[in-house]
Design a protein around this motif. Structure first.
Motif, PDB file in Angstrom:
ATOM      1  N   HIS A 189      10.648  -3.737  -6.503  1.00  0.00           N
ATOM      2  CA  HIS A 189      11.369  -2.883  -5.548  1.00  0.00           C
ATOM      3  C   HIS A 189      11.087  -3.271  -4.101  1.00  0.00           C
ATOM      4  O   HIS A 189      11.907  -3.018  -3.234  1.00  0.00           O
ATOM      5  N   HIS A 190       9.931  -3.826  -3.840  1.00  0.00           N
ATOM      6  CA  HIS A 190       9.552  -4.024  -2.438  1.00  0.00           C
ATOM      7  C   HIS A 190       9.231  -5.474  -2.095  1.00  0.00           C
ATOM      8  O   HIS A 190       9.777  -6.027  -1.163  1.00  0.00           O
ATOM      9  N   GLU A 198       0.839  -1.207   0.000  1.00  0.00           N
ATOM     10  CA  GLU A 198       0.000   0.000   0.000  1.00  0.00           C
ATOM     11  C   GLU A 198       0.868   1.249   0.000  1.00  0.00           C
ATOM     12  O   GLU A 198       0.576   2.216  -0.689  1.00  0.00           O
ATOM     13  N   ALA A 199       1.936   1.212   0.816  1.00  0.00           N
ATOM     14  CA  ALA A 199       2.813   2.375   0.884  1.00  0.00           C
ATOM     15  C   ALA A 199       3.381   2.694  -0.480  1.00  0.00           C
ATOM     16  O   ALA A 199       3.410   3.847  -0.905  1.00  0.00           O
ATOM     17  N   ALA A 200       3.827   1.659  -1.173  1.00  0.00           N
ATOM     18  CA  ALA A 200       4.437   1.885  -2.482  1.00  0.00           C
ATOM     19  C   ALA A 200       3.390   2.328  -3.497  1.00  0.00           C
ATOM     20  O   ALA A 200       3.607   3.272  -4.261  1.00  0.00           O
ATOM     21  N   LEU A 201       2.224   1.652  -3.483  1.00  0.00           N
ATOM     22  CA  LEU A 201       1.160   2.049  -4.411  1.00  0.00           C
ATOM     23  C   LEU A 201       0.727   3.480  -4.114  1.00  0.00           C
ATOM     24  O   LEU A 201       0.418   4.252  -5.011  1.00  0.00           O
ATOM     25  N   GLY A 202       0.696   3.842  -2.824  1.00  0.00           N
ATOM     26  CA  GLY A 202       0.206   5.147  -2.402  1.00  0.00           C
ATOM     27  C   GLY A 202       1.048   6.310  -2.883  1.00  0.00           C
ATOM     28  O   GLY A 202       0.558   7.437  -2.941  1.00  0.00           O
ATOM     29  N   ILE A 203       2.326   6.055  -3.194  1.00  0.00           N
ATOM     30  CA  ILE A 203       3.100   7.161  -3.752  1.00  0.00           C
ATOM     31  C   ILE A 203       3.302   6.976  -5.250  1.00  0.00           C
ATOM     32  O   ILE A 203       4.156   7.608  -5.851  1.00  0.00           O
ATOM     33  N   GLY A 204       2.478   6.107  -5.838  1.00  0.00           N
ATOM     34  CA  GLY A 204       2.462   6.040  -7.291  1.00  0.00           C
ATOM     35  C   GLY A 204       3.454   5.087  -7.902  1.00  0.00           C
ATOM     36  O   GLY A 204       3.940   5.326  -9.004  1.00  0.00           O
ATOM     37  N   ALA A 205       3.785   3.999  -7.202  1.00  0.00           N
ATOM     38  CA  ALA A 205       4.599   2.976  -7.839  1.00  0.00           C
ATOM     39  C   ALA A 205       3.683   2.095  -8.667  1.00  0.00           C
ATOM     40  O   ALA A 205       2.568   1.799  -8.257  1.00  0.00           O
ATOM     41  N   SER A 206       4.147   1.687  -9.846  1.00  0.00           N
ATOM     42  CA  SER A 206       3.336   0.810 -10.677  1.00  0.00           C
ATOM     43  C   SER A 206       3.412  -0.604 -10.088  1.00  0.00           C
ATOM     44  O   SER A 206       4.331  -0.909  -9.325  1.00  0.00           O
ATOM     45  N   PRO A 207       2.446  -1.453 -10.443  1.00  0.00           N
ATOM     46  CA  PRO A 207       2.458  -2.797  -9.842  1.00  0.00           C
ATOM     47  C   PRO A 207       3.796  -3.511  -9.994  1.00  0.00           C
ATOM     48  O   PRO A 207       4.254  -4.174  -9.067  1.00  0.00           O
ATOM     49  N   GLN A 261       6.718  -2.163 -10.238  1.00  0.00           N
ATOM     50  CA  GLN A 261       7.696  -1.545  -9.332  1.00  0.00           C
ATOM     51  C   GLN A 261       7.463  -2.004  -7.901  1.00  0.00           C
ATOM     52  O   GLN A 261       8.414  -2.230  -7.155  1.00  0.00           O
ATOM     53  N   VAL A 262       6.202  -2.149  -7.537  1.00  0.00           N
ATOM     54  CA  VAL A 262       5.899  -2.653  -6.195  1.00  0.00           C
ATOM     55  C   VAL A 262       6.509  -4.038  -6.026  1.00  0.00           C
ATOM     56  O   VAL A 262       7.160  -4.345  -5.031  1.00  0.00           O
TER      57      VAL A 262
END
Lengths: 277, 421
Positions: free
Chosen positions: B322-323, B307-316, B318-319
């Protein structure tokens, strides 16, 4: 204006008497009209229409399970991640339909940032927590610029003084309140237009809460801020506009002081005086 | 507050110090002690099994790394008819040695010294002389004494109990016999004479096979796990896939061997006994394990990070990369260790694709005929010659060391990627 009035009437019938959907003076940053959310068969939000203004902090209050968080998550399409969630109605950001097929949801979430209930820093360094957003959106053209973004974001979140000497430490090593401010700084770093806060203080102690509230005061006006809270005193302290939700409908929306001192709806009065919730 | 409010059913207060209560407490403690004793007992039992296994293996196996040697005097000037040291230096050394006929020279030397007991030395003893000359060509110009490996039965008799004839020979040469480290065991491949066998061929075969297995199973398994967890819609088809993968992990390994035989050998026409086919077959077997553990690892990444990554606009994507993947990697590696360890110890599927052949040279490529350590152990354990008993144990030690090295590497990698929360 004709259009809004028409929908205003629509929402009137749906929610049984909303005093106003307007956010006051100026053109609204975000507008929602007749938003309904379904989780499978179950309807979670029932015809909510509301305007969100740039200059205001807008608070959503209401008892648990009333749909305020669900509604908040519609505003940056975080509900997309739940496969069974279905959203209908119009939600516009600067007169752009955010549920339109050509809307890029990744960019939308950069423009409408979010701070969550539980502080959720990445298990990376403080620096990387802030720099991640600008990096993936290509907001900085070099190391110096990135450093600058990190510093200003942390400064705005009131965290710079506490962490400037340990930017390489893990973000998860900070205290709960610091972590939440780090998350706010992380949201600020991608230069959003709207920041959604989903009960940002519910996991924090009173001192950390006071700091977050102070921070909200300071960044107000730079970003349109929407905050969901259980704490009515907090809503009264930080917001200029308050919306009261009950069982998936918007019961009342208006100037915060009016809502708390002179609510027009009986349900609002009952909730504010602590008769249920 | 009156007592009725506390206990509306029974107005008499609970007698916490009474006899009934004391008995209950005693019983509770007894149950706890029983459980503890049973637990300690089972830990001790399994530890002693392990200790026994290690003791037997190491006790037998270490002898497999040594060989019994007997000195042999070689009067090179007389035997070779005056060969010069310079012949055996430089690029022509091997060819010149061949024309010299080392084997005949050594046989003649044995006849001179031990005459009536010409069966004393291992059939491969001349190879030791050959490498001694290559190492130091000067010895061909003088009288030299070399210690050479003895024949297998004598070796067995010297180390433990052998046949009657061999024991007599050992008794006769007791003063001259000695034990040396068997370097050939580490550099040779399979052979018919236990004195000449080596583990290198099987070790290299195992190494190549494992690399192919890892290269195939790891990326495919991880990508499948990520797709199934992060992207795939939850519907009947993905349910079916999930059930199939879970079942696949439980399929007996020999069936994977049949599959490999049918697909890789018969349909694709890949070479028999090759490490490539072995690796692919074992990859089929390992993949489900990696997929299952990978899915669990991906599932256990907290949703708040996504959620944190999606919340700042990471694409799926990238989520995921990267995470989710970095956080899931330690768990994925744990599953990979288990899968690879199982693959390393597997014999049955490899028998089906022909990797049980007698292969006397180490493989030089993925399509060369090869064998692997467990198959080599299986083959040696089947031999009649008693000399193979200790070689089998020695091979088991090598296999266990290989396994330990592999696991240590994987655990090191896992700890490096482990994130502290």
């Amino acid at each position: 204006m004709n259009d809004i009035e028409h929908i205003e009437n629509g929402s009137e019938t749906a929610s049984g008497g909303v005093s106003s959907i307007s956010a006051g003076e100026g053109s609204p940053k975000m507008t929602t009209r007749n938003v309904e959310v379904y989780y499978g068969e179950k309807q979670a939000i029932n015809g909510v229409s509301i305007d969100i203004n740039m200059d205001n902090v807008t608070a959503f209050i209401g008892p648990s399970g009333c749909g305020k968080s669900t509604f908040l998550r519609c505003l940056n399409r975080m509900n997309d991640t739940i496969p069974i969630a279905k959203v209908t109605g119009d939600i516009e950001l600067d007169n752009e339909d955010i549920y339109a097929p050509d809307m890029d949801v990744v960019q939308l979430r950069a423009r409408v940032g979010m701070v969550f209930q539980k502080p959720n820093p990445f298990p990376k360094s403080i620096y990387d927590n802030i720099a991640y957003g600008p990096r993936i959106h290509g907001l900085a053209s070099g190391k110096d610029e990135l450093d600058h973004i990190v510093e200003t974001s942390l400064q705005r979140a009131g965290l710079w003084g506490e962490v400037q000497d340990r930017l390489d430490d893990s973000g998860t090593a900070l205290s709960g309140g610091q972590q939440q401010r780090l998350c706010i700084a992380r949201a600020i770093a991608v230069d959003p237009e709207v920041i959604l806060m989903d009960e940002p203080c519910s996991a924090l102690d009173p001192i950390a809460t006071a700091k977050i509230e102070e921070l909200i005061h300071e960044i107000r006006g730079k970003y349109a801020i929407v905050i969901v809270t259980h704490n009515m005193q907090q809503a009264a302290r930080v917001s200029q506009r308050t919306a009261f939700f009950h069982l998936g409908t918007l019961v009342e929306y208006g100037v915060t002081s009016d809502i708390f001192t002179n609510p027009t709806q009986e349900k609002t009065r009952d909730y504010i005086t602590g008769r249920y919730g | 507050m009156n007592s009725a409010a506390i206990s509306p059913v029974d107005p008499t207060p609970t007698d916490w110090r009474g006899e009934v209560m004391q008995r209950r407490i005693k019983k509770r403690y007894a149950a706890e002690r029983r459980f503890k004793t049973l637990g300690i007992g089972s830990v001790l039992l399994s530890a002693s099994f392990l200790a026994f296994l290690l003791f037997v293996m190491v006790g037998n196996g270490l002898r497999g790394f040594t060989q019994t040697e007997l000195p042999l005097d070689l009067d090179f000037p007389a035997l070779t008819g005056g060969a010069s040291a310079s012949q055996f230096e430089g690029p022509n050394a091997e060819a010149n040695l061949k024309s010299l006929g080392v084997q005949e020279i050594v046989d003649a030397g044995i006849d001179i010294q031990y005459g009536e007991n010409s069966e004393l030395f291992s059939a491969g003893a001349w190879k030791a002389v050959r490498s001694a000359i290559l190492q130091n060509p000067n010895i061909v110009e003088q009288k030299t004494t070399l210690t050479l490996p003895v024949e297998s039965e004598i070796d067995v008799a010297y180390k433990s109990d052998g046949s009657k004839a061999a024991e007599q020979i050992v008794a006769k040469f007791d003063n001259e016999l000695s034990t040396g480290f068997n370097w050939n065991f580490l550099s040779n491949s399979d052979a018919t004479d236990p004195m000449q066998v080596g583990i290198w061929g099987a070790l290299k075969g195992s190494l190549i096979t494992m690399i192919i297995t890892l290269l195939m199973a790891f990326p495919i398994g991880v990508l499948a796990a990520l797709y199934l967890e992060e992207y795939a819609p939850k519907n009947r088809i993905t349910d079916l896939i999930e059930v199939s993968i879970n079942n696949l992990a439980a399929v007996p390994s020999i069936i994977f061997g049949l599959l490999g035989l049918a697909v890789f050998l018969n349909i694709f026409g890949l070479p028999r006994s090759a490490a490539l086919v072995g690796g692919l077959t074992l990859a089929l077997m390992t993949m489900p394990v990696i997929v299952i553990s990978g899915r669990n690892a991906v599932k256990s990444v907290p949703p708040s990070i996504r959620e944190a990554a999606l919340g700042i606009g990471a694409s799926p994507i990238q989520v995921v990369f990267h995470h989710v993947l970095p956080l899931a990697l330690p768990g994925i590696l744990t599953g990979t260790i288990i899968g690879m360890a199982r693959a390393l110890g597997e014999t049955a599927p490899l028998l089906m694709i022909g990797m049980r052949a007698f292969i006397a040279t180490p493989p030089n490529g993925v399509t060369d005929p090869a064998t692997v350590l467990p198959v080599q152990i299986f083959l040696w354990s089947d031999e009649v010659n008693r000399g193979f008993v200790e070689k089998t144990s020695a091979a088991i030690i090598v296999l266990l060391l290989f396994l330990l090295t592999m696991n240590a590497l994987a655990i090191y990698l896992r700890n490096r990627f482990e994130t502290r929360w």
